[in-house]
Enzyme design. Sequence first.
Site, PDB file in Angstrom:
ATOM      1  N   HIS A 220      54.522  69.290  46.659  1.00  0.00           N
ATOM      2  CA  HIS A 220      53.155  68.895  46.996  1.00  0.00           C
ATOM      3  C   HIS A 220      53.238  67.635  47.835  1.00  0.00           C
ATOM      4  CE1 HIS A 220      53.292  65.542  44.165  1.00  0.00           C
ATOM      5  NE2 HIS A 220      53.732  66.388  43.233  1.00  0.00           N
ATOM      6  N   ASP A 341      62.601  75.413  26.816  1.00  0.00           N
ATOM      7  CA  ASP A 341      63.836  74.748  26.425  1.00  0.00           C
ATOM      8  C   ASP A 341      63.543  73.620  25.448  1.00  0.00           C
ATOM      9  OD1 ASP A 341      66.236  72.926  26.650  1.00  0.00           O
ATOM     10  OD2 ASP A 341      66.856  74.510  28.024  1.00  0.00           O
ATOM     11  N   SER A 356      58.238  66.833  39.708  1.00  0.00           N
ATOM     12  CA  SER A 356      57.728  67.636  40.823  1.00  0.00           C
ATOM     13  C   SER A 356      58.820  67.863  41.859  1.00  0.00           C
ATOM     14  CB  SER A 356      56.539  66.934  41.488  1.00  0.00           C
ATOM     15  OG  SER A 356      55.451  66.865  40.614  1.00  0.00           O
TER      16      SER A 356
END
Length: 405
Positions: A220, A341, A356
């Site tokens: 992003h 996980d 990110s």
Amino acid sequence: MVKGIKFIKNLIITVTVLTLILMVYGFYSVPDELYGVSGEDVGVNSIFSISCPENETSFRRSKAGRYQVNVSLLGAIPIKASSLTVSERYYVVPSGEIFGLRLFTDGIVIVKTESVDTPEGMISPAEKAGLRSGDIIRTLDGRTLVSSSELSAILAAGENKTYSLEFIRDGKRYTTQLTTLYSTTEGKYKAGLWIRDSAAGIGTMTFYEPSCGLFAGLGHGVCDVDTGELLPLSQGDIVGAQIAGCYKGQNGKAGELCGTFTSKVNGALLANHSKGVFGLLTKYDRKEKAIPIAMNYEVKTGKAQIISTVDGEGPKYYDIEITKISLNSSDNKNMVIKVTDEELIAKTGGIVQGMSGSPIIQQGMLVGAVTHVLINEPTKGYGIFARSMMETARETLNNSMSEAS
């Protein structure tokens, strides 16, 4: 003899009916838009085949492009006509390394406007000039501005002066007249502007191309923390970073990786885009093993892994599940993922800021990158298709080379 004729007759009827059923099935099951990869087999399934009147050579060697093809049953009975888009397969090195990002804006970003306590009352010079948060100031009296401190110094030195100001809003250029006003409490002239010219933070590198060092990260764009607008890039770089700690994600509150920058510059930024940050690495391993980037239609729901750096141990693989895919989504929320996980959940609570860009791996291919966390469910978040990031990275590099030439 009669029984033999009857058997043959029934066989012909059965074959005919079965053929008609398969033809109808093929007509409705084979899509009007087909997709394939250059250098790889292009087909639909074992009983249907495609041929191209324009190019009768094997589709295994088809070049990237768009073709009109005929779909047939067993290569003999015509079913329908479809369009075939053949794309190039990209190979990159998935990363998962944490990096520091320093970005300088192309122009001065207005964070917000405020009123000035003048002798005539509270008045906002910026609002009178038609300015608002998110606008990008480019010039003042014809002078191109390079920093917010430069603009602040010019405005502070003036006394009730009117300036000609050029700014950008929604990609369009505008001009206006800005008049500073005297603040009775501060004893100086002010424009009523809060401004910014840079940003910094940490993120995760998604991949790099070993042939040239082209890299992509975040998944992003870098946006202004106050306006939410994408920051226009003038120049910037990425530097080394180290994880100092982590605030774990909780329901209703996003977690965050805490990192510190090192003095090592690892690359230059070329673009700050809604699909990520892109640039060129200065040093990288050309011999590192590259893996294929999945086509969007190859990404499936089910088990996958992300590569993330969440502590001092460096990039590690963590298990996730892709729960939803949006092939037609135009933003960077092409898939919904869930962290499964237990080790990662224990360390971070799920997905946190700083992760990110973490590459998503499925069946030996890079399928995407982590982009956002769901605030109320920190183990869940969104991902962008890796193919989309790569296409934007290539476009960025081509545009940069064109400008340089």
